[in-house]
Design a protein around this motif. Structure first.
Motif, short mmCIF file in Angstrom:
data_model
loop_
_atom_site.label_atom_id
_atom_site.label_comp_id
_atom_site.label_asym_id
_atom_site.label_seq_id
_atom_site.Cartn_x
_atom_site.Cartn_y
_atom_site.Cartn_z
N LYS A 25 -1.65 15.23 -40.74
CA LYS A 25 -2.72 15.91 -40.00
C LYS A 25 -2.20 16.22 -38.60
O LYS A 25 -1.82 15.30 -37.87
CB LYS A 25 -3.96 15.03 -39.91
N ALA A 26 -2.19 17.49 -38.23
CA ALA A 26 -1.54 17.90 -36.98
C ALA A 26 -2.48 18.72 -36.10
O ALA A 26 -3.25 19.56 -36.59
CB ALA A 26 -0.29 18.72 -37.27
N LEU A 27 -2.37 18.49 -34.81
CA LEU A 27 -3.06 19.30 -33.79
C LEU A 27 -2.01 19.95 -32.92
O LEU A 27 -1.16 19.26 -32.35
CB LEU A 27 -3.98 18.42 -32.94
N VAL A 28 -2.07 21.27 -32.83
CA VAL A 28 -1.14 22.03 -31.99
C VAL A 28 -1.95 22.79 -30.95
O VAL A 28 -2.77 23.64 -31.30
CB VAL A 28 -0.29 23.02 -32.82
N THR A 29 -1.74 22.50 -29.67
CA THR A 29 -2.46 23.21 -28.62
C THR A 29 -1.71 24.50 -28.27
O THR A 29 -0.50 24.60 -28.45
CB THR A 29 -2.63 22.36 -27.36
N GLY A 30 -2.45 25.47 -27.78
CA GLY A 30 -1.84 26.77 -27.45
C GLY A 30 -1.21 27.40 -28.67
O GLY A 30 -0.13 28.00 -28.60
#
Length: 254
Positions: free
Chosen positions: A9-14
């Protein structure tokens, strides 16, 4: 065959453009469920649609990371909810780059750039890293910049924020590493998505390097996959240069 990030599970900002988008797409291609985060709902929807059309899993969470702790904590909570309660991989990519010289930079701009480039990832990491520890581990990848270590005559403010991010990377590796969270950074060189018939203004900065030209967002994304995947399990606190050799080698052109 399972991907290198299968079921992560990944969160990538921008993540609605350029490097962030490439990282989100690469993670999804390797089996991760990705939260694409950014300010533009339209661009976010486009990225998510593209990932889903290729069989990947992605959702968009709108966020304006203005440096306030509340905004970072809200994104952490929303992303975790979308991802089923946990975040295994955090990529702190969102940032802004005013190219003004030092004398032309006013206090408002100074505060804004530090808020977005340093405070926002600081408080986002503060919100997510303890949850990673509680869940048994995780990976954090920060985005630095080659001009944090090789001075150029414009963008002093931006380069100083990226120096701060690279320092935070080492500090967080020490703070969280023994508790199962690996923290590393990537330092991109001049990178952009090629436009047919156009020469990027930053191409001149890549003259005299081994690569000889600007890089692609995908090159940075490949490095991010490596740092997020299990094969880098013994890698802690590094800044991985993906800059065509800009900071390490000089080539004498004929």
């Amino acid at each position: 065959m399972a991907g290198r990030l299968q079921d992560k599970k990944a969160l990538v900002t921008g993540a609605t453009s350029n490097i962030g988008r490439a990282i989100a797409e690469a993670f999804a291609a390797e089996g991760a469920h990705v939260v694409v985060s950014g300010r533009s709902a339209d661009r976010g929807a486009e990225v998510v649609e593209g990932i889903r059309s290729r069989g990947g899993r992605a959702d968009f969470v709108q966020a304006d990371l203005d440096g306030g702790a509340a905004a970072s904590h809200a994104l952490a909570e929303q992303a975790a909810s979308v991802l089923g309660g946990r975040i295994d991989i955090l990529v702190n990519n969102a940032g802004i780059y005013p190219a003004d010289g030092t004398a032309a930079t006013d206090e408002k701009t100074f505060d804004e750039v530090y808020a977005v480039n340093v405070k926002a990832p600081f408080f986002l990491t503060a919100a997510i890293a303890p949850a990673m520890v509680e869940a048994g581990g995780g990976t954090i990848i920060n985005l630095g910049s080659w001009i944090a270590r090789l001075g150029i005559p414009v963008g002093a403010l931006y380069s100083s924020t990226k120096g701060a991010v690279e320092t935070l990377t080492r500090a967080w590796a020490a703070e969280f590493g023994l508790r199962g969270v690996r923290v590393n950074a990537i330092s991109p060189g001049v990178v952009h998505t090629p436009v047919p018939g156009e020469t990027h203004a930053g191409a001149v900065m890549m003259k005299g390097t081994p690569a000889g030209d600007v890089g692609s967002p995908e090159a940075v994304a490949h490095a991010a996959v490596y740092l997020a995947a299990d094969e880098s399990e013994f890698v802690h606190g590094i800044v991985l240069d993906v800059d065509g050799g800009r900071t390490t080698a000089a080539v004498i052109a004929a």
